[in-house]
Design an enzyme around this catalytic site. Sequence first.
Site, PDB file in Angstrom:
ATOM      1  N   ASN A  77      26.651  32.075  55.959  1.00  0.00           N
ATOM      2  CA  ASN A  77      28.031  31.684  55.664  1.00  0.00           C
ATOM      3  C   ASN A  77      28.997  32.652  56.323  1.00  0.00           C
ATOM      4  O   ASN A  77      28.841  32.915  57.524  1.00  0.00           O
ATOM      5  CB  ASN A  77      28.296  31.354  54.192  1.00  0.00           C
ATOM      6  CG  ASN A  77      28.045  32.417  53.165  1.00  0.00           C
ATOM      7  OD1 ASN A  77      26.904  32.754  52.896  1.00  0.00           O
ATOM      8  ND2 ASN A  77      29.071  32.941  52.545  1.00  0.00           N
ATOM      9  N   ASP A  78      29.990  33.160  55.638  1.00  0.00           N
ATOM     10  CA  ASP A  78      31.150  33.802  56.269  1.00  0.00           C
ATOM     11  C   ASP A  78      30.851  34.734  57.446  1.00  0.00           C
ATOM     12  O   ASP A  78      29.921  35.543  57.374  1.00  0.00           O
ATOM     13  CB  ASP A  78      31.868  34.709  55.256  1.00  0.00           C
ATOM     14  CG  ASP A  78      32.088  34.061  53.921  1.00  0.00           C
ATOM     15  OD1 ASP A  78      31.842  32.872  53.776  1.00  0.00           O
ATOM     16  OD2 ASP A  78      32.526  34.787  53.006  1.00  0.00           O
ATOM     17  N   GLU A 130      39.843  34.216  48.634  1.00  0.00           N
ATOM     18  CA  GLU A 130      38.747  35.001  49.197  1.00  0.00           C
ATOM     19  C   GLU A 130      39.078  35.382  50.647  1.00  0.00           C
ATOM     20  O   GLU A 130      39.920  34.773  51.283  1.00  0.00           O
ATOM     21  CB  GLU A 130      37.450  34.178  49.212  1.00  0.00           C
ATOM     22  CG  GLU A 130      37.132  33.487  47.896  1.00  0.00           C
ATOM     23  CD  GLU A 130      35.796  32.752  47.940  1.00  0.00           C
ATOM     24  OE1 GLU A 130      34.924  33.130  47.160  1.00  0.00           O
ATOM     25  OE2 GLU A 130      35.631  31.809  48.740  1.00  0.00           O
TER      26      GLU A 130
HETATM   27  C1  FRU Z   1      33.344  33.067  50.714  1.00  0.00           C
HETATM   28  C2  FRU Z   1      32.482  33.900  49.795  1.00  0.00           C
HETATM   29  C3  FRU Z   1      33.020  35.317  49.736  1.00  0.00           C
HETATM   30  C4  FRU Z   1      31.823  36.106  49.342  1.00  0.00           C
HETATM   31  C5  FRU Z   1      30.726  35.393  50.077  1.00  0.00           C
HETATM   32  C6  FRU Z   1      29.389  35.380  49.395  1.00  0.00           C
HETATM   33  O1  FRU Z   1      32.715  32.022  51.347  1.00  0.00           O
HETATM   34  O2  FRU Z   1      32.434  33.315  48.516  1.00  0.00           O
HETATM   35  O3  FRU Z   1      34.125  35.476  48.869  1.00  0.00           O
HETATM   36  O4  FRU Z   1      31.947  37.439  49.703  1.00  0.00           O
HETATM   37  O5  FRU Z   1      31.153  34.056  50.265  1.00  0.00           O
HETATM   38  O6  FRU Z   1      28.382  34.897  50.241  1.00  0.00           O
END
Ligand code: FRU
Length: 498
Positions: free
Chosen positions: A40-41, A225
């Site tokens: 993810n991110d 976030e």
């Molecule tokens: C955003 C998020 C962040 C967190 C991460 C966890 O997509 O929820 O806030 O750090 O993903 O994987």
Amino acid sequence: MPIDSQILRNARIYEKEKEKTIPPEARPAFHLSARVGWMNDPNGFSLYNGKYHMFYQYHPYDSHWGPMHWGHAVSEDLLQWQYLPVAMAPDKPYDRDGCFSGNALTLPDGRHMLVYTGVVTELSPDGNVTELQIQNLAFGDGLFYTKYTGNPILTERDLPEGGNRSAFRDPKPWQKADGTYRMLLANDHIGHGGQMLLYRSDDAIHWSFVKTLVENNFRLGLMWECPDFFELDGKQVLLASAQDMLPKGFEYHNGNGTFCMIGTWDDETETFTEEFDQAVDYGLDFYAPQTVLSPDGRRIMIGWMQNWDHCNLHTPDIPWFGQMSLPRELSIKNGRLYQAPVREIEAHRRHKAVHRDVYVSGRELRLDGVEGRLVDLEVDVRPADPSHMYEQFGIHFAKNDDFHTEVSYRPHESTLKIDRKFSGSRRALSHQRRAVFEPNGGRLKLRLILDRFSAEIFVNDGEKVLATTITTPVDAHDITFFADGDAVINVTHYQLEF
Ligand code: FRU
């Protein structure tokens, strides 16, 4: 450098072996994707020793979210990425349940510093599981990273009153012109929604709370976030991703989506004054972007090209999941955020095909040399006769008899729609998204960048962008044009080669 962590060692061995089961054609050609398992991110997007570094939220062992590691890749042109060994694993008491998102800085002594959120789950007396989120550092040389012995550097003790200790994450640090450091952190202000907290430091290691910089008060979704905060074209920009948003007209339709606040910054009082907010991407898949400043001064953004609402429904037997967006160069025009694919992509254009003043009426118009799944395609549309406006103009791509994805424009509503119903999805999710434009006599300018498993559509030179992932088999590579009524198009098409 010896690795003191069995958990990290195991992850490195695993990803190296498992990666061999994924042929290059089974992943995007020029969008960074999970080396194996889940991504993810973007994290720690930075320039270090002459290379762009991209870390990412990573669960190597499964193509679903799990205990977060930091995957790692480097690139010289932001398009061709080389994987490096996983940089961090959840292996310390202060991050044992996950190394969540964060960022990177280069220290004056030349070390690359990662700052990230550690997650520790706790069982409360009532039997509920709660998360404690705290901030940590790691130092490295671009390849190996060692967690700071003084971790954690910020804990619940550093929260203002009402700050939720279970939602305190995603640090974004920067150095000011006077050499001191600032950092934004996302937090949930209980009963008010997200807020952005400002911290300061003289050495980038020891941090203290300054103030709450921006408050949500439930204007845009609930929790916020992944902040980014920077100067752009004389304005100050806050990027952040909001959970559980309510649409406002055609803005903020993604449930979880990224917003951009444009305003001014008073450096004396460290005050951000908001002037305007907008969605960052109007397609289906975009979240949690980070930016970097290129050596020639361009502000470049990459987001996670996914949406939390869609991502757990993919085919489980594909051993990777998650990809990043194109790197997009940002600017501000007419008070809005504009985005353009980085110009590095132009070096990959081949087989130019140009068609001018092509009359489109009815369906299934094909043009010589216009096809493929790695494509940079510019299409300008206008009415054949301005006094008889066409009803709809559209493009089908990633197309064969069974599949296609559609982008279509209705000048009477001045809306552009992306529709991926027939892109290979086996789930009845939302497959459409619309963006609205100022009416312009039926004229619209589109640039589609296609990679094997995505499309990003830049409209009117980057005024709005719509990103979507697709899972269409790669042999579906036709591109056709259609119109309900009479439209005329100019087309410039390139194959992209990597
Ligand atoms: C955003 C998020 C962040 C967190 C991460 C966890 O997509 O929820 O806030 O750090 O993903 O994987």
